[in-house]
Design a protein around this motif. Structure first.
Motif, short mmCIF file in Angstrom:
data_model
loop_
_atom_site.label_atom_id
_atom_site.label_comp_id
_atom_site.label_asym_id
_atom_site.label_seq_id
_atom_site.Cartn_x
_atom_site.Cartn_y
_atom_site.Cartn_z
N LEU A 639 25.23 23.46 -42.96
CA LEU A 639 25.10 24.01 -44.31
C LEU A 639 24.91 22.84 -45.26
O LEU A 639 25.77 21.96 -45.38
N VAL A 640 23.77 22.83 -45.93
CA VAL A 640 23.41 21.70 -46.79
C VAL A 640 23.21 22.20 -48.22
O VAL A 640 22.53 23.21 -48.45
N MET A 641 23.82 21.50 -49.18
CA MET A 641 23.57 21.79 -50.58
C MET A 641 23.16 20.50 -51.29
O MET A 641 23.83 19.47 -51.14
N THR A 642 22.07 20.55 -52.03
CA THR A 642 21.61 19.41 -52.81
C THR A 642 21.38 19.85 -54.24
O THR A 642 21.01 21.00 -54.51
N GLY A 643 21.59 18.93 -55.17
CA GLY A 643 21.38 19.23 -56.58
C GLY A 643 20.01 18.79 -57.05
O GLY A 643 19.25 18.14 -56.34
N GLU A 644 19.71 19.18 -58.28
CA GLU A 644 18.47 18.73 -58.89
C GLU A 644 18.54 17.23 -59.15
O GLU A 644 19.63 16.66 -59.22
N PRO A 645 17.40 16.59 -59.30
CA PRO A 645 17.43 15.17 -59.72
C PRO A 645 18.24 15.03 -61.01
O PRO A 645 18.02 15.76 -61.97
N GLY A 646 19.18 14.12 -61.00
CA GLY A 646 20.04 13.93 -62.16
C GLY A 646 21.22 14.88 -62.19
O GLY A 646 22.06 14.79 -63.07
N GLY A 647 21.27 15.81 -61.23
CA GLY A 647 22.38 16.76 -61.21
C GLY A 647 23.06 16.80 -59.87
O GLY A 647 23.49 17.85 -59.41
N GLU A 648 23.16 15.66 -59.24
CA GLU A 648 23.66 15.60 -57.87
C GLU A 648 25.11 16.04 -57.74
O GLU A 648 25.54 16.43 -56.66
N ALA A 649 25.91 15.95 -58.79
CA ALA A 649 27.33 16.27 -58.67
C ALA A 649 27.64 17.74 -58.93
O ALA A 649 28.79 18.11 -59.07
N VAL A 650 26.62 18.58 -58.99
CA VAL A 650 26.84 19.99 -59.29
C VAL A 650 27.80 20.61 -58.28
O VAL A 650 27.77 20.31 -57.09
N HIS A 651 28.68 21.48 -58.77
CA HIS A 651 29.66 22.18 -57.92
C HIS A 651 29.10 23.54 -57.52
O HIS A 651 28.75 24.35 -58.38
N GLY A 652 29.01 23.76 -56.22
CA GLY A 652 28.50 25.03 -55.72
C GLY A 652 29.44 25.66 -54.73
O GLY A 652 30.45 25.07 -54.33
N ASP A 653 29.09 26.87 -54.31
CA ASP A 653 29.95 27.61 -53.39
C ASP A 653 29.14 28.32 -52.32
O ASP A 653 28.07 28.88 -52.61
N TRP A 654 29.66 28.28 -51.10
CA TRP A 654 29.25 29.20 -50.05
C TRP A 654 30.32 30.29 -50.04
O TRP A 654 31.39 30.12 -49.45
N ALA A 655 30.07 31.37 -50.74
CA ALA A 655 31.08 32.42 -50.90
C ALA A 655 30.96 33.45 -49.77
O ALA A 655 29.85 33.78 -49.34
N VAL A 656 32.09 33.91 -49.31
CA VAL A 656 32.22 34.84 -48.17
C VAL A 656 31.21 34.56 -47.05
O VAL A 656 30.49 35.48 -46.63
N PRO A 657 31.12 33.36 -46.54
CA PRO A 657 30.24 33.11 -45.40
C PRO A 657 30.85 33.73 -44.15
O PRO A 657 31.97 33.40 -43.76
N VAL A 658 30.11 34.63 -43.52
CA VAL A 658 30.58 35.33 -42.33
C VAL A 658 29.66 34.99 -41.17
O VAL A 658 28.44 35.18 -41.26
N LEU A 659 30.23 34.48 -40.09
CA LEU A 659 29.49 34.10 -38.89
C LEU A 659 29.70 35.15 -37.82
O LEU A 659 30.84 35.53 -37.52
N THR A 660 28.60 35.64 -37.23
CA THR A 660 28.66 36.64 -36.17
C THR A 660 28.33 35.97 -34.84
O THR A 660 27.31 35.30 -34.71
N CYS A 661 29.20 36.17 -33.84
CA CYS A 661 29.04 35.50 -32.55
C CYS A 661 29.26 36.49 -31.41
O CYS A 661 29.93 37.51 -31.56
N GLY A 662 28.69 36.12 -30.24
CA GLY A 662 28.88 36.94 -29.04
C GLY A 662 28.23 38.30 -29.17
O GLY A 662 27.13 38.43 -29.69
N GLU A 663 28.94 39.33 -28.73
CA GLU A 663 28.41 40.68 -28.74
C GLU A 663 28.73 41.44 -30.02
O GLU A 663 28.48 42.64 -30.11
#
Length: 822
Positions: A639-663
């Motif tokens: 999971l990669v997050m990058t900011g705009e040029p000049g805005g590299e320190a922006v705070h972001g969120d991966w909210a409710v990330p749900v991973l599905t595995c197996g069956e």
């Protein structure tokens, strides 16, 4: 005091607690109260942490006997203190005096004082600067002179003066008035009584209480868990300018031996209290204390640091990244230097001797106050400190001594590992020579868990190391097939010759984390251990926003108007890597800019399955954006997050990330499953306040919500109150392990506790206190059901919960939603 006791089957009494202390900048301390007492921090016992209201004359006599027989008295413990619940519920109708409960104290308090004094010990008692005590017994507000005379007649030596039902307007002037009234009343009795002010740091007592009493609480109540101890250290340590002989910062009683922490954490608890010149008031059942507990409580070298007659609280020399160095001058000219590691991994903590109060010298003699080992350092005081651990040295300037071993530090880091056949990882070790002279024939070895292999890929030996030189070694780790996920210990040992050919060894235990591919099911990604991560500011945060550079300094993830209790808070540039082992199929999430950001910048969120970008979203401040990624067959997820040029320190969120595995399919429940008990969608769900005369109210609100569209608005009084309800039918918590509730404050933060009523008699069980600071802060409060304790003879029957309550304190509005069990 914070814990509440049921006064009768259906009657709830108020919990005593306080808002989290707000640390003021250093200022000139007030002159100490001139009663000649507590010239060193008081040492003793208090029954509350282990027994609550179950205090009796026999218990106090047993403790006094144990003080003598166990050696506690010999190392300085002298006060045996009775906490709340010792009196009858009403004063004597003719004299107005407080009356000891004749069942609990058949000899009266004076009789117990005589018994304790005959042992060469002193007796403490509890009272309250309000109309009632925290457990609902008569308070001393308006009765200060009468009660002080009574205590003096009973030959009391120590008074803990609490803060419940105080009828306060919350101003510092009121706190000063109420606590001064009792302090002056005690002085007028002519009896020497140590005066302990217990107002929980609410009115910054360190700025005024030295003129009034001998010690003052600086924080809310302590709990028997690492989070509580760590938080209290962070609050109390910077207050060193305000302490001194006769007037002490009090970070609350000792929890050592109560079972909620490891031995390492308990040693830190004892060490840091000693460095902070804090009162050492034991809060465990000494009648069944283990040998390890007694060894910690009776460490005479640590106690001597606390009781040093110079009476100086340690200065914070450095505090960064969870590592703290404290320096405390001692009366004999030596210094106590503490190296404290609050992080979750072993860390090398160091300080140049010249940055402490030590004078420049050819060498420094270090005595480890826990192991007794004596070494010598040339210029730097250093140790590899275990997670949650503290090393305390007594240090003095010296000249190099041929028969004193050199100080050698062995540290290192371990990568996250994956299982065979791809299983491998790396480990890096560093052996550093901090002593005078030259080490010869230096060799580093590693003892691995059974079945694991460790192979050096760079030199693990050197013919010599001069002062401040290091031997750095890289190692490959082979993971055995079938190894399960978890943390595995590796003992690193450096062996070396010094002086006239003597051989010594220094060892440190490192821990490597093994991650395995996720099992079948749909899971919140924040519950899965990542293989590794990098983040623009501070660590990646689980189930909260990134906040800032420190760990756990964020709030509930909030994107636009949506508030989330699950997710990953990041700061660009950020990358989080997970090992999937080809077992997973899908990742879904909401992504966006957290409302805490404030830069106005956008950010780019990319999901990689192995090296292929399978989902890309650019998000601007505002509403969240849904993301759906196919990760079928991928060995690795990034999971990669990058900011705009000049805005590299922006705070972001991966909210409710749900991973599905197996069956697993989209209809399967997301693990871990949580059951919402109260969501306030139809109003207040019949919640109310427990103490009608304690203040506070409840209402429905849509201004904050984490489940549905509504929440509860609790208006908490300065003195605090319980919010909740008694149920007409029992509530079955099933096999739940934790209770959770989502909170957002409007003021400086929150202090609180969770309680339940059980059984047909509505017995009251409580525990799991919390404290946090930060205006407008929000959290998911998670407390284990095992943290909730019941009175003697009562079992927490999870199938028959008859009431649920949350204590909220400190004044102002508190938003509350989604009380749930999981």
């Amino acid at each position: 005091m914070r814990r509440l006791i049921a006064a009768a089957a259906a009657t709830l009494t108020l919990l005593c607690t306080g808002a989290a202390a707000v640390v003021a900048g250093p200022a000139a301390p007030a002159a100490a109260v001139e009663n000649g007492l507590a010239r060193t921090p008081p040492m003793g016992f208090n029954n509350w942490n282990a027994f609550g209201c179950d205090v009796t004359e026999q218990l106090i006599k047993d403790v006094a006997d144990l003080f003598v027989s166990s050696g506690l008295q010999a190392v300085g413990y002298e006060y045996v203190n009775i906490d709340d619940c010792w009196a009858l519920k009403e004063r004597d109708p003719e004299t107005g005096r407080l009356v000891p409960d004749p069942v609990k104290f058949p000899s009266g308090i004076a009789g117990v004082a005589g018994y304790v004094h005959a042992k060469g010990l002193k007796l403490g008692l509890y009272a309250d600067a309000g109309t009632r005590t925290c457990a609902g017994y008569p308070g001393s507000l308006g009765h200060e002179d009468l009660d002080a005379r009574t205590f003096a007649e009973w030959q009391i030596d120590y008074l803990k003066y609490d803060n419940c039902y105080n009828e306060s307007d919350g101003s510092q002037a009121d706190y000063l008035r109420r606590y001064t009234a009792m302090g002056q009343a005690l002085t007028r009795t002519g009896r020497p009584i140590v005066y302990s002010i217990c107002e929980w740091g609410t009115s910054q007592p360190w700025t005024w209480a030295a003129d009034v009493g001998n010690l003052w609480r600086t924080t809310g109540d302590i709990s028997d868990n690492w989070s509580s101890v760590r938080s209290i250290i962070a609050t109390n340590a910077p207050l060193y300018p305000y302490a001194g002989p006769g007037h002490w910062n009090d970070p609350d009683m000792l929890e050592v031996g109560n079972g909620g922490m490891t031995a390492t954490e308990y040693r830190t608890h004892m060490s840091m209290w000693a460095m902070m010149a804090a009162p050492l008031i034991i809060g465990t059942d000494l009648r069944g204390a283990s040998a390890e507990t007694m060894d910690i409580l009776t460490n005479s070298e640590i106690i001597a640091v606390d009781q040093d007659p110079l009476g100086v609280q340690a200065t914070v020399v450095s505090d960064s990244g969870g590592l703290m160095v404290l320096d405390k001058p001692l009366a004999d000219g030596q210094r106590a230097i503490a190296l404290y590691n609050s992080t979750d991994t072993v860390a090398t903590v160091s300080v140049p001797a010249t940055e402490t109060g030590l004078r420049r010298a050819p060498a420094y003699r270090l005595q480890d106050l826990w192991t007794g080992a004596v070494t010598q350092a040339r210029t730097t005081i250093e140790a590899a400190v275990p997670a949650h651990g503290t090393v305390v040295f007594k240090v003095r300037p010296s000249t190099p001594h041929a028969r004193t071993a050199p100080a050698v530090t062995v540290g290192g880091t371990a990568s996250t590992l994956i299982p065979a056949p791809a299983g491998a990882g790396t480990l890096a070790t560093v052996a550093t020579h901090r002593g005078p002279g030259t080490l010869r024939d230096v060799r580093v070895d590693i003892a691995a868990p059974p079945g694991w292999t460790v192979t050096a890929t760079s030199p693990a030996r050197t013919r010599s190391l001069v002062t401040d030189a290091s031997l750095a070694t890289a190692w490959d780790i082979g993971v055995p097939e079938g190894a399960t996920a978890g943390r595995y210990p590796f003992t690193v040992t450096a062996t070396y010759r010094w002086g006239d050919g003597r051989v010594s060894a220094t060892s440190t235990e490192l821990a490597a984390t093994l991650v395995t591919a996720p099992v079948d099911g749909r899971r919140h990604l924040s519950t899965i251990t990542p293989f590794g991560s990098v983040n623009g500011q501070g660590p990646v945060e689980n189930d909260r926003s990134n906040g800032g550079p420190a760990a756990e300094d964020g709030n509930l993830i909030t994107i636009g108007d949506a508030v989330y209790t699950r997710g990953l808070g990041v700061s660009a540039p950020s990358e989080i890597r997970y090992y999937l082992g080809g077992r997973c199929t899908r990742l879904t999430a909401d992504v966006g800019i957290d409302v805490e950001d404030g830069t106005g910048a956008s950010a780019r969120f990319v999901v990689y399955a192995d090296d292929t970008a399978v989902a890309t979203v650019t998000a601007a401040p505002g509403a969240p954006v849904a993301l759906d990624a196919d990760v079928t067959g991928a060995a690795w997820l990034r999971l990669v997050m990058t900011g705009e040029p000049g805005g590299e320190a922006v705070h972001g969120d991966w909210a409710v990330p749900v991973l599905t595995c197996g069956e697993a399919g989209p209809a399967d429940p997301v693990q871990p499953v949580e059951r919402v008990l109260f969501s306030f969608e139809d109003g207040t769900d019949e919640w109310t306040i427990a103490n009608a005369d304690g203040g506070g109210s409840v209402a429905s609100t849509s201004l904050f919500h984490t489940d549905g569209g509504q929440a509860l608005l609790a208006r908490a009084p300065v003195n605090g109150n319980w919010f909740g309800r008694t149920l007409s039918e029992p509530l079955d918590l099933g096999d739940g392990q934790v209770l959770k509730v989502d909170l957002r404050t409007t003021g400086a933060g929150s202090s609180g506790e969770i309680a339940v009523q059980v059984g047909d008699d509505l017995s009251w069980c409580q525990g799991g206190q919390w404290t946090w600071t930060g205006a407008g802060g929000s959290r998911t409060i998670t407390r284990a059901l095992d943290e909730i304790s019941c009175p003697a003879g009562v079992t927490l029957d999870r199938d028959r919960v008859r009431g649920v309550w949350v204590f909220l304190n400190g004044g102002g509005d508190v938003y509350l939603d989604a009380l749930r069990v999981g």
